[in-house]
Design a protein around this motif. Structure first.
Motif, PDB file in Angstrom:
ATOM      1  N   ARG A   1     -42.874  11.983  48.279  1.00 41.62           N
ATOM      2  CA  ARG A   1     -41.856  10.878  47.993  1.00 41.62           C
ATOM      3  C   ARG A   1     -40.345  11.864  48.038  1.00 41.62           C
ATOM      4  O   ARG A   1     -40.732  12.572  46.901  1.00 41.62           O
ATOM      5  CB  ARG A   1     -41.657  10.379  47.705  1.00 41.62           C
ATOM      6  CG  ARG A   1     -40.743   9.201  47.660  1.00 41.62           C
ATOM      7  CD  ARG A   1     -40.627   8.649  47.158  1.00 41.62           C
ATOM      8  NE  ARG A   1     -39.308   7.140  47.125  1.00 41.62           N
ATOM      9  CZ  ARG A   1     -39.276   6.148  47.519  1.00 41.62           C
ATOM     10  NH1 ARG A   1     -39.715   5.429  46.765  1.00 41.62           N
ATOM     11  NH2 ARG A   1     -36.920   5.980  47.254  1.00 41.62           N
TER      12      ARG A   1
ATOM     13  N   SER B   1     -29.124  12.663  50.605  1.00 35.36           N
ATOM     14  CA  SER B   1     -29.374  11.629  51.868  1.00 35.36           C
ATOM     15  C   SER B   1     -29.550  10.384  51.262  1.00 35.36           C
ATOM     16  O   SER B   1     -30.275  10.198  50.037  1.00 35.36           O
ATOM     17  CB  SER B   1     -30.963  11.944  52.691  1.00 35.36           C
ATOM     18  OG  SER B   1     -31.547  10.883  53.018  1.00 35.36           O
ATOM     19  N   SER B   2     -29.447   9.201  51.520  1.00 36.42           N
ATOM     20  CA  SER B   2     -29.395   8.072  50.796  1.00 36.42           C
ATOM     21  C   SER B   2     -30.743   6.825  50.435  1.00 36.42           C
ATOM     22  O   SER B   2     -31.528   6.429  49.688  1.00 36.42           O
ATOM     23  CB  SER B   2     -28.575   6.728  51.230  1.00 36.42           C
ATOM     24  OG  SER B   2     -28.946   6.174  52.462  1.00 36.42           O
ATOM     25  N   SER B   3     -31.847   7.805  51.809  1.00 34.62           N
ATOM     26  CA  SER B   3     -33.347   7.345  51.882  1.00 34.62           C
ATOM     27  C   SER B   3     -33.958   8.635  51.188  1.00 34.62           C
ATOM     28  O   SER B   3     -34.369   9.439  51.906  1.00 34.62           O
ATOM     29  CB  SER B   3     -33.820   6.527  52.746  1.00 34.62           C
ATOM     30  OG  SER B   3     -33.238   7.168  54.194  1.00 34.62           O
ATOM     31  N   PRO B   4     -35.378   8.008  50.675  1.00 35.18           N
ATOM     32  CA  PRO B   4     -36.155   9.246  50.952  1.00 35.18           C
ATOM     33  C   PRO B   4     -37.040   9.423  51.670  1.00 35.18           C
ATOM     34  O   PRO B   4     -37.215   8.468  52.991  1.00 35.18           O
ATOM     35  CB  PRO B   4     -36.894   8.561  49.424  1.00 35.18           C
ATOM     36  CG  PRO B   4     -36.917   7.247  49.657  1.00 35.18           C
ATOM     37  CD  PRO B   4     -35.715   7.101  50.201  1.00 35.18           C
TER      38      PRO B   4
ATOM     39  N   GLN C   1     -36.943  13.456  47.638  1.00 31.72           N
ATOM     40  CA  GLN C   1     -35.211  12.219  48.189  1.00 31.72           C
ATOM     41  C   GLN C   1     -34.513  13.625  47.854  1.00 31.72           C
ATOM     42  O   GLN C   1     -34.235  14.499  47.205  1.00 31.72           O
ATOM     43  CB  GLN C   1     -34.819  11.654  46.001  1.00 31.72           C
ATOM     44  CG  GLN C   1     -33.579  11.527  46.785  1.00 31.72           C
ATOM     45  CD  GLN C   1     -33.356  10.220  47.662  1.00 31.72           C
ATOM     46  OE1 GLN C   1     -34.523   9.150  47.512  1.00 31.72           O
ATOM     47  NE2 GLN C   1     -32.650   9.772  48.341  1.00 31.72           N
ATOM     48  N   GLU C   2     -33.743  14.094  49.458  1.00 34.23           N
ATOM     49  CA  GLU C   2     -32.634  15.535  49.391  1.00 34.23           C
ATOM     50  C   GLU C   2     -31.369  14.829  49.289  1.00 34.23           C
ATOM     51  O   GLU C   2     -31.448  13.191  49.027  1.00 34.23           O
ATOM     52  CB  GLU C   2     -32.802  14.822  51.131  1.00 34.23           C
ATOM     53  CG  GLU C   2     -33.997  15.159  52.197  1.00 34.23           C
ATOM     54  CD  GLU C   2     -34.865  16.434  51.634  1.00 34.23           C
ATOM     55  OE1 GLU C   2     -33.822  17.285  51.288  1.00 34.23           O
ATOM     56  OE2 GLU C   2     -35.277  16.571  51.992  1.00 34.23           O
TER      57      GLU C   2
END
Length: 132
Positions: A43, A49-52, A45-46
């Motif tokens: 996983r 970005s809000s979603s991984p 997390q950018e």
């Protein structure tokens, strides 16, 4: 000021895209091709970005038999690879850590994306310069 910032960022992105294109060319000409296996999907997390998202971890043995793991730089829709899948990999003999999945979208996708962003920023710089 905005035009200058956009133009500088665009120029840097174009330079980075050309550098990456040269790396892809070296990989195609001088790279060693082998088979790797997707050993995990991690996983990620950018920052913006809000979603991984999920990034595959690919393992292969280099020309000396050492295990090398890498995560492709290109991620997103259509770029995922399921755990356990065998994939073609290409790497430079002197630097196996700089490996790529040997498919068209994994080889050229990062180059095209970076260069498109560079052109977008340069275009924005021109628009801001002309209208501002």
């Amino acid at each position: 000021m905005g035009a200058l910032v956009c133009s500088v960022v665009g120029g840097l992105l174009l330079w980075a895209g050309l550098y990456d294109a040269a790396r892809v060319r070296r990989l195609r000409r001088h790279g060693i091709r082998t088979t790797g296996r997707v050993v995990d999907n991690v996983r990620v997390q950018e920052p913006r970005s809000s979603s991984p998202s999920w990034a595959p971890v690919i393992a292969f043995a280099d020309q000396h038999g050492y295990r090398v793991e890498f995560t492709p730089s290109m991620r997103g829709a259509g770029m995922g690879l399921p755990t356990g899948r065998e994939v073609d990999v290409v790497y430079l003999p002197h630097n196996p850590q700089v490996a790529r999945v040997f498919t068209r979208r994994h080889m050229t996708g990062p180059v095209l994306f970076i260069m498109a962003m560079g052109l977008l920023f340069l275009g924005l710089g021109v628009v801001i310069g002309v209208t501002g």
